[in-house]
Design an enzyme around this catalytic site. Structure first.
Site, PDB file in Angstrom:
ATOM      1  N   GLU A 433     -61.727 -25.926   0.639  1.00 45.00           N
ATOM      2  CA  GLU A 433     -60.913 -26.657  -0.334  1.00 45.00           C
ATOM      3  C   GLU A 433     -61.713 -26.986  -1.584  1.00 45.00           C
ATOM      4  OE1 GLU A 433     -57.887 -26.599   0.264  1.00 45.00           O
ATOM      5  OE2 GLU A 433     -58.077 -26.008   2.357  1.00 45.00           O
ATOM      6  N   ASP A 510     -53.776 -17.762   1.377  1.00 37.99           N
ATOM      7  CA  ASP A 510     -54.218 -17.510   0.006  1.00 37.99           C
ATOM      8  C   ASP A 510     -54.126 -16.025  -0.330  1.00 37.99           C
ATOM      9  OD1 ASP A 510     -54.861 -20.216  -0.069  1.00 37.99           O
ATOM     10  OD2 ASP A 510     -56.890 -19.848   0.672  1.00 37.99           O
TER      11      ASP A 510
END
Length: 653
Positions: A433, A510
């Protein structure tokens, strides 16, 4: 809204016609049983029944006072006054002599005449029941509205009344343009001469088009509350049945009901269930749905004009509707009900917040800024979730913290704090992250970071949420390239910190996002220099299924070139992310270490950390920016600094 004696009115609350009819016929049946039982018991002799042999013995013993002799039964009384009965056996000619010898008084009993009334009643009871059932069934067949036993050809349209909750235009917020167009229809119904004196005609239909949850049905209910005319509502699926011709019959019956209540409004929800383009179905051209659509087209604008009937329909699939349904004279205007902008979201929040006790710190404008793309239904759900959170926390008022937590829950999913993660998995998630966040900070075209968290939510182990500063209606090339780089940031961070062999599967979402974005850039938006501004892919239905796509200009060489361009765009994003994170590895350690300590960081805290290397946060979790400590860790003191190679941060591989 209409006369109370109108036969199309629904029954008053608490009165079900089926229950009422069953109660009437049940009462008649019980009364008949009572009469039969009374008549059947009237001729029954009273007393204890004894055997005939016992009767003769008791006569000889002198226990019997008197008897009455009949052909089928003997009745009598004992000397103690009790009654008895006995059934004679054969033709006993010696019984009279036996009675005389023992001084028993006896008389004869005349032959009983049959009770004609009882006989007729018993024999006619089955026929009466059959006639009653037939009468009940005929009554149901004669009823309108499709409620009868054979009424499947009747319309299922319901007359909306004020008892079901009156909604006005004051309850509709955030979609002002759509409301104004429909308000004109209401004004026409209230004062038609205002428009007709200038040659204007009342519109025959209005089609509400918008995404799910934008308020199409709410707008229709507001028209019903404002117009003051009868308002019928029905779903498009109510027309379609397995029997051919039933849907067309229901359309005819619906317009017959509407003519009787003219002027009126008929609202058809989800009209795409019956209004799809003809000739594209799997069946033949004469199937049930197409017959229903043909009848609807004729009723809306055929040889017979249906004056005073306004059709309002709603759909989120206008592309599949038949062109004949959309022409002027049928649906004269298409009203787009869009997803609200920031001002509209603020107004919608104001409508829903009226029902909730709010704390002084609640700011609807701030909530509206943080909810781009939310529909009216999403915002109503957000307010409801905030109220539920406040109730669980035993609060009397709903504060801004509840709205923030509810927004996180709606946008990212519920927290999964019970999920057990090892320290290595936490570090992996924190660096993943942190990679997304750091690339986003270094991409000028990227949206600002709203929040970064390593608390598992929904299906994600962590998340970086970015929110635009204003509502966006189109996307530019530079922002798309920035989004590709941000999407690759998590995987690149894992590769840099933990090594090539330790890259996890956490970047699957992603990669999917980046691939889809690059594919759209190449095949739909003309953003490939080699392929040019051409559309190579479009939505198709049929065997591919709704919402799927197929390449329409796809030769073998073209497909190969498309795939290579998609790969090139994704790899460019990967390289940009690699350059940023390699140059700023110290900041990557800094941000990941802060995420491990605090679990959740706001966008302002991330910017402060990147600029000064420390975060000022209260020691206690009482403020609106209170920290959520990790499992088994304490909240750091205010102003704690994080070194680029702190003890908890692993060294670069």
């Amino acid at each position: 809204m209409s006369d109370q004696n109108d036969p199309n009115q629904p029954p008053p609350e608490g009165q079900n016609p089926w229950v009422k009819q069953l109660m009437i016929w049940g009462g008649i049946f019980l009364a008949l049983l009572l009469v039969v039982s009374l008549f059947s018991n009237a001729g029954q002799p009273q007393g204890t029944e004894i055997r005939y042999s016992d009767f003769r013995e008791q006569v000889q013993e002198g226990k019997i006072e008197s008897v009455q002799l009949g052909e089928d039964i003997i009745t009598g009384t004992y000397k103690n006054g009790k009654a008895f009965t006995a059934i004679p056996v054969g033709s006993d000619t010696e019984i009279t002599g036996l009675l005389e010898d023992n001084d028993v008084k006896f008389t004869g009993k005349p032959r009983e005449q049959p009770n004609m009334l009882l006989y007729i009643l018993l024999n006619s009871l089955p026929f009466l029941l059959i006639l009653g059932i037939a009468f009940f069934a005929l009554r149901q067949v004669q009823k309108g509205g499709g409620g009868g036993a054979m009424g499947f050809g009747k319309s299922k349209a319901k007359l909306l009344t004020e008892r079901q909750g009156r909604v006005t235009f004051e309850d509709v917020a955030g979609i002002d343009e759509a409301r104004e167009e429909l308000q004109e229809i209401v004004e026409f119904l209230k004062d038609p001469q205002r428009f007709s004196k200038l040659g204007g005609q009342i519109p025959k239909g209005a089609l509400l088009v918008g995404s799910p949850g934008t308020g199409k049905t709410l707008l229709a209910r507001a028209i019903a509350g404002e117009a003051g005319v009868p308002f019928f509502t029905i779903s498009g699926s109510d027309f379609v049945e397995m029997f051919v011709g039933v849907g067309a019959s229901r359309v005819r019956d619906m317009f017959e009901q509407a003519k009787k209540n003219s002027p009126c409004i008929v609202f058809i929800d989800e009209i795409d269930a019956v209004g799809r383009s003809r000739g594209h179905g799997l069946g033949n051209s004469n199937d049930e749905r197409e017959q229903t659509l043909n009848q609807l087209l004729v009723e809306m604008d055929g040889f017979e004009a249906n004056e005073g009937i306004i059709i309002i329909a709603a759909t989120n699939r206008p592309d599949v509707l038949d062109p004949a349904l959309l022409r002027p004279g049928r649906f004269d205007r298409q009203v787009v009900v869009p997803v609200p902008d920031i001002d509209g979201r603020e107004k919608i929040l104001g409508v829903h917040m009226k029902k909730v006790p709010l704390a002084p710190d609640v700011n609807p404008r701030t909530i509206a800024r943080g909810t781009p793309g939310f529909s009216g239904a999403d915002l109503a759900n957000l307010v409801n979730e905030a109220a539920l959170l406040a109730a669980r926390r035993n609060k009397r008022l709903v504060a801004m913290q509840e709205f923030e937590d509810a927004k996180d829950k709606v946008m990212m999913g519920a927290e999964r704090r019970s999920m057990v993660m090892t320290e290595d998995e936490k570090k992996m998630t924190a660096y993943h992250e942190a990679g997304h966040a750091l690339v986003s900070l270094n991409e000028p075209a990227s949206d600002p970071i709203h929040k970064a968290t390593i608390i598992p939510r929904g299906r994600a182990l962590g998340m970086v949420m970015r929110l635009p500063e204003r509502d966006s209606y189109s996307y530019h090339r530079d922002k798309m390239h920035a989004n590709l780089a941000v999407a690759m940031g998590g995987r690149v961070a894992e590769d840099i910190i933990f090594g090539h062999d330790k890259v996890s599967s956490g970047a699957s979402g992603d990669i999917q996002y980046a691939t889809d974005l690059a594919k759209n850039m190449v095949t739909k938006w003309g953003m490939s220099e080699k392929l040019g501004p051409l559309q190579y892919e479009q939505q198709q239905e049929g065997y591919l299924g709704m919402g799927q796509s197929a390449r329409t200009m796809a030769g073998a060489e073209t497909n190969k070139l498309i795939d290579s361009e998609i790969k090139r765009l994704v790899e460019e994003g990967l390289k940009r992310a690699t350059d940023i994170l390699t140059e700023q590895e110290d900041k990557l350690h800094l941000l990941a270490q802060a995420l491990l300590e605090y679990e959740t960081l706001t966008g302002d805290e991330i910017n402060t950390l990147m600029e000064g290397g420390s975060i000022d946060r209260p020691d206690t979790p009482s403020g609106p920016t209170a920290a959520r400590p990790t499992h088994g860790s304490a909240i750091p003191k205010a102003g704690k600094r994080f070194g680029p190679k702190g003890g908890e941060a692993p060294q670069g591989a």
